[in-house]
Design an enzyme around this catalytic site. Structure first.
Site, short mmCIF file in Angstrom:
data_model
loop_
_atom_site.label_atom_id
_atom_site.label_comp_id
_atom_site.label_asym_id
_atom_site.label_seq_id
_atom_site.Cartn_x
_atom_site.Cartn_y
_atom_site.Cartn_z
N ARG A 83 0.84 -1.21 0.00
CA ARG A 83 0.00 0.00 0.00
C ARG A 83 0.86 1.25 0.00
NH1 ARG A 83 -4.38 0.43 4.61
NH2 ARG A 83 -2.58 1.02 5.85
N LYS A 185 -2.28 6.87 1.47
CA LYS A 185 -2.15 7.29 2.88
C LYS A 185 -1.22 8.50 2.93
CE LYS A 185 -1.99 4.84 7.29
NZ LYS A 185 -3.20 5.40 7.87
N GLU A 221 -15.83 6.51 5.23
CA GLU A 221 -14.86 6.20 6.29
C GLU A 221 -15.41 6.62 7.65
OE1 GLU A 221 -11.56 5.06 5.98
OE2 GLU A 221 -10.77 5.82 4.10
N1 PLP Z 1 -8.95 4.61 6.82
C1 PLP Z 1 -8.06 5.55 7.16
C2 PLP Z 1 -8.29 6.95 6.71
C3 PLP Z 1 -6.94 5.21 7.93
O1 PLP Z 1 -6.05 6.15 8.29
C4 PLP Z 1 -6.75 3.88 8.33
C5 PLP Z 1 -5.58 3.49 9.08
O2 PLP Z 1 -4.61 3.03 8.55
C6 PLP Z 1 -7.71 2.93 7.94
C7 PLP Z 1 -8.79 3.34 7.20
C8 PLP Z 1 -7.55 1.49 8.33
O3 PLP Z 1 -6.56 0.87 7.55
P1 PLP Z 1 -5.74 -0.34 8.12
O4 PLP Z 1 -6.71 -1.39 8.47
O5 PLP Z 1 -4.86 -0.76 6.99
O6 PLP Z 1 -4.98 0.15 9.27
C1 COI Z 2 -3.81 3.32 11.59
O1 COI Z 2 -4.81 2.70 11.96
O2 COI Z 2 -2.70 2.79 11.50
C2 COI Z 2 -3.89 4.72 11.24
O3 COI Z 2 -3.12 5.13 10.42
C3 COI Z 2 -4.80 5.57 11.96
C4 COI Z 2 -4.05 6.71 12.48
C5 COI Z 2 -3.85 7.83 11.58
C6 COI Z 2 -4.01 6.91 13.90
#
Ligand code: PLP
Ligand code: COI
Length: 341
Positions: A83, A185, A221
């Site tokens: 990612r 991200k 989200e």
């Molecule tokens: N959506 C956003 C905007 C996020 O910052 C995160 C965190 O990483 C997620 C979703 C969840 O993604 P993940 O499950 O890969 O941590």
């Molecule tokens: C995560 O879940 O890893 C995120 O990036 C959320 C965060 C910005 C606190």
């Protein structure tokens, strides 16, 4: 390596704590250097760095888990590596090779292993890989140099913790545009979310729900986490959109629902005016883990799903299975676990 003293492992919260080592690697003239572990947590860069002015940077978030037998493991670090490559491509940043990313994460955890919270405390070691554009630049264009770094910090719950439901309110603001950077991200998405988050907090909500930026009719989200719901006929549903961050947790839950719980799971639109279709809802992400959503406020009315105080049965099963896999209590699908030591 220092032995961290007086850490209250059971009540960590989601706060920064300086640990002993972080990894740092520099990109210049077309190549990443070897990378190394350093003790200094300060980075000294040009005032003209593109990350400061033009937001040219991206990051990741993943966790290291202490198992019951005391070993340490990472969850799906390869997915974060991939990612981040996508985020880099969107930001015209030289992608960090997947092997380099994984190696950096493993090295950082090994070097800070005394900071991995004990099994059973609910704590984990959160890893924050990031890449930033640096070097002297004033025009709006990609930076001449880049820094890739990974640091870590022990964390507990991001929201209230465990399986305590929390309430969210629908924001009128967008965190990303339909063809913008929502799926990457990149820091700018989070800058855009600060004010809506603050407004929601002031009104007593944990965070806000973002709707799709084109029509404002569908859930996208939940703060910095993805959304999922359980339909009244027992299916796991989660939105799919080009402006959502493709969550590793959500992707894993789709597989956990189907493969471990025998529940049908699908990515599909979740309309904000049809919340009645759902008997349970939750936020999922690395930081959020699975946080049950008590209710969502929309147009002045709080829609309560299962309960504002109790977690629903399917959400509980998803949580137990996912965290069971992450902490090594339940056998993981092939390739999900990376042993640190
Ligand atoms: N959506 C956003 C905007 C996020 O910052 C995160 C965190 O990483 C997620 C979703 C969840 O993604 P993940 O499950 O890969 O941590
Ligand atoms: C995560 O879940 O890893 C995120 O990036 C959320 C965060 C910005 C606190």
């Amino acid at each position: 390596m220092s032995e961290p003293a007086n850490i209250d492992w059971e009540n960590l919260g989601f706060r920064y704590m300086k640990t002993d080592f972080r990894y740092i690697s520099k990109w210049k003239d077309g190549d990443w250097d070897e990378g190394r572990l350093v003790e200094d947590n300060q980075i000294c860069i040009s005032e003209a760095s593109s990350v400061f002015h033009y937001g040219q940077g991206c990051f990741e978030g993943l966790k290291a888990y202490r198992t019951q037998s005391g070993t340490i493991q990472l969850f799906r670090v390869d997915q974060n590596a991939k990612r981040m490559q996508e985020s880099c491509r969107r930001g015209i940043i030289p992608p960090v090779p997947v092997g380099k990313f994984i190696d950096a994460c493993l090295r950082v955890v090994k070097a800070n292993k005394t900071y991995v919270p004990p099994y059973g405390t609910g704590g984990t070691l959160y890893l924050r890989p990031f890449v930033i554009g640096v070097g002297d630049l004033i025009g709006v264009s990609p930076a001449p140099e880049y820094i890739f770094s990974v640091f870590c910090t022990p964390v507990g719950a991001y929201f209230k913790g465990g399986l305590t439901p929390v309430n969210f309110t629908v924001s009128g603001y967008d965190r990303a545009a339909p063809f913008g950077t929502g799926a990457a991200k990149m820091g700018g998405n989070y800058a855009a979310s600060l004010m809506p988050h603050e407004l929601a907090k002031r009104r007593g909500f944990a965070d806000c729900v973002y709707l799709d930026p084109a029509t404002h009719t569908k859930i996208e989200e939940v703060g910095a986490a993805n959304f999922f719901g359980i339909t009244r006929d027992g299916r796991f549903v989660t939105p799919c959109s080009p402006s959502i961050l493709p969550s590793v947790t959500r992707k894993s839950l789709l597989e956990v629902a189907r493969g471990y719980l025998g529940i049908a799971a699908e990515e599909r639109d979740v309309f904000i005016d049809r919340l009645d279709e759902l008997s349970e809802a939750g936020a999922c992400g690395t930081a959020a883990v699975i946080t049950p959503i008590g209710g969502i406020e929309y147009r002045g009315r709080l829609h309560v799903f299962f309960s504002e105080t109790e977690v629903g049965p399917v959400t509980r099963k998803l949580y137990d299975t996912l965290t069971g896999i992450q902490f090594g209590d339940i056998e993981a699908p092939e390739g999900w676990i990376f042993k640190v030591e």
